[in-house]
Design an enzyme around this catalytic site. Structure first.
Site, short mmCIF file in Angstrom:
data_model
loop_
_atom_site.label_atom_id
_atom_site.label_comp_id
_atom_site.label_asym_id
_atom_site.label_seq_id
_atom_site.Cartn_x
_atom_site.Cartn_y
_atom_site.Cartn_z
N GLU A 182 0.83 -1.19 0.00
CA GLU A 182 0.00 0.00 0.00
C GLU A 182 0.87 1.25 0.00
OE1 GLU A 182 -2.49 -0.34 3.49
OE2 GLU A 182 -2.78 -2.49 3.16
N GLU A 289 -9.71 6.34 4.07
CA GLU A 289 -9.87 5.56 5.29
C GLU A 289 -9.64 6.46 6.49
OE1 GLU A 289 -7.45 2.00 7.69
OE2 GLU A 289 -6.93 2.51 5.63
#
Length: 375
Positions: A182, A289
């Protein structure tokens, strides 16, 4: 050495000189330290490239550094979406790589700023709502060898230890042995800046992986850019947009997963530390997020993206554009469709926009967190 106060004074003077110049560390890793300004609380340590934290990983004891990718994906979408961001402010000496630390940490800790690990639950609904909330899109159903997107960068308000993120996920395998790499930007009160980050795990976030260099795994190769570096300047509401272009791609010759920032390679995760990702990825995710600690018995006030809902569009909401996947031949392609997931639409939302020649496949996301509609 002769005894006496003069000898002791000489020794202390020498020690203080070495300490103040910032070019000495007890294990010999630091070649040079750089303070960007007197107002900046952080120091950049230039670490011997062969003594960087990655090589503390037991699977990397005999690892040979790949200094640059054997090739980069073709057909990557760019465009003049953002004003210049993330300028090169310095360069470490040849043979060293930069690591950011707080100036009061000496000897330096490895990335003392890292927040709690992101934890996803890859069940049938994909995302767990326990402690984390999301506004994301997915590309799935194929064999993927990388991912690309452009993200505008903001300084969202965050509460306590909560975090706010915009990122790309490249994943493979079922939840019990999920592999993921990520990259994106992250903001929280502990760091006080919006910074570049990377993350990895090979067992569904259980016992392996971490942000940045908080555990061994990610190999830095760039002398000017590194995970943990702050992005400056940032986007302004209804004003100039600043952002980053991120590409994660697999080097087919080495099997390493490279991260490129604004078209420049900054480092990689060696393929040997993974299981499922030793092959191809099977799911790509893009978006926002936050972590929600429910302070004071209500939803966190932590903002996602710019802190504004997706309906505002470009210059007002967080943006992810020019979304592409990398196929087995190394070519970047536009996805045919996106699957959206919003776990708490009263607090944060997402809007997929029509594909355009400038923004490519793109969407907007974000929200303010705690409010009358988000209790």
């Amino acid at each position: 050495m002769a005894d006496g106060p003069n000898s002791l004074l000489s020794f202390l003077t020498l020690f203080l000189v070495l300490l103040s110049c910032g070019s000495r560390h007890v294990d010999g890793r630091i070649l040079k330290s750089i303070t960007l300004s007197e107002e900046d609380d952080d120091v950049i340590d230039c670490i011997d490239i062969y003594k960087q934290p990655a090589f503390d990983h037991p699977l990397l004891k005999n690892h040979t550094i790949q200094m640059k990718p054997s090739s980069s994906p073709s057909g990557i979408r760019g465009g003049e979406l953002f004003s210049n961001t993330f300028e090169k402010l310095f360069e470490c000496p040849e043979g060293s790589v930069p690591i950011r630390r707080h100036r009061t940490d000496f000897p330096p800790k490895v990335n003392p700023f890292a927040p709690q690990a992101t934890r996803l639950n890859f069940n049938n609904s994909f995302l767990s709502t326990v402690g984390h909330e999301y506004a994301n899109v997915e590309v799935r159903g194929g064999r993927y060898f990388g991912s690309h997107a452009m993200l505008n960068a903001w300084q969202p308000l965050t509460s306590g230890r909560d975090i706010s993120i915009s990122q790309l996920w490249v994943t493979a395998g079922p939840y019990e042995n999920l592999n993921t790499v990520e990259a994106g930007w992250i903001a929280n009160n502990k760091v006080k800046d919006t910074t570049i980050f990377v993350y990895w795990t090979r067992d569904g976030y259980e016992n392996t992986g971490c942000y940045n260099l908080n555990c061994p795994g990610f190999v830095i190769t760039n002398r000017a850019h590194s995970p943990g570096f702050r992005i400056t300047p940032l986007s302004t509401f209804n004003g100039e947009q600043r952002g980053i272009a991120l590409t994660i791609h697999k080097d087919k010759k080495s099997g390493n997963w490279w991260v490129e920032l604004n078209g420049e390679a900054i480092g990689y995760w060696p393929g040997s530390i993974f299981t499922s990702l030793q092959g191809n990825a099977d799911r790509l995710i893009y978006g926002g997020e936050i972590s929600n600690s429910n302070p004071d018995g209500h939803h966190t006030t932590t903002q996602m993206g710019s802190g504004h809902f997706a309906e505002g569009g470009f210059k007002k909401a967080a943006f992810v554009g020019n979304i592409q996947y990398i196929d087995e031949s190394g070519k970047a392609k536009d996805p045919e469709s996106l699957i959206s997931t919003v776990t708490n639409p009263a607090c944060y939302n997402l809007k997929i926009a029509p594909r355009s020649s400038v923004y490519g496949t793109h969407f907007y996301f974000g929200g303010p967190g705690y409010s009358d509609k988000c209790p």
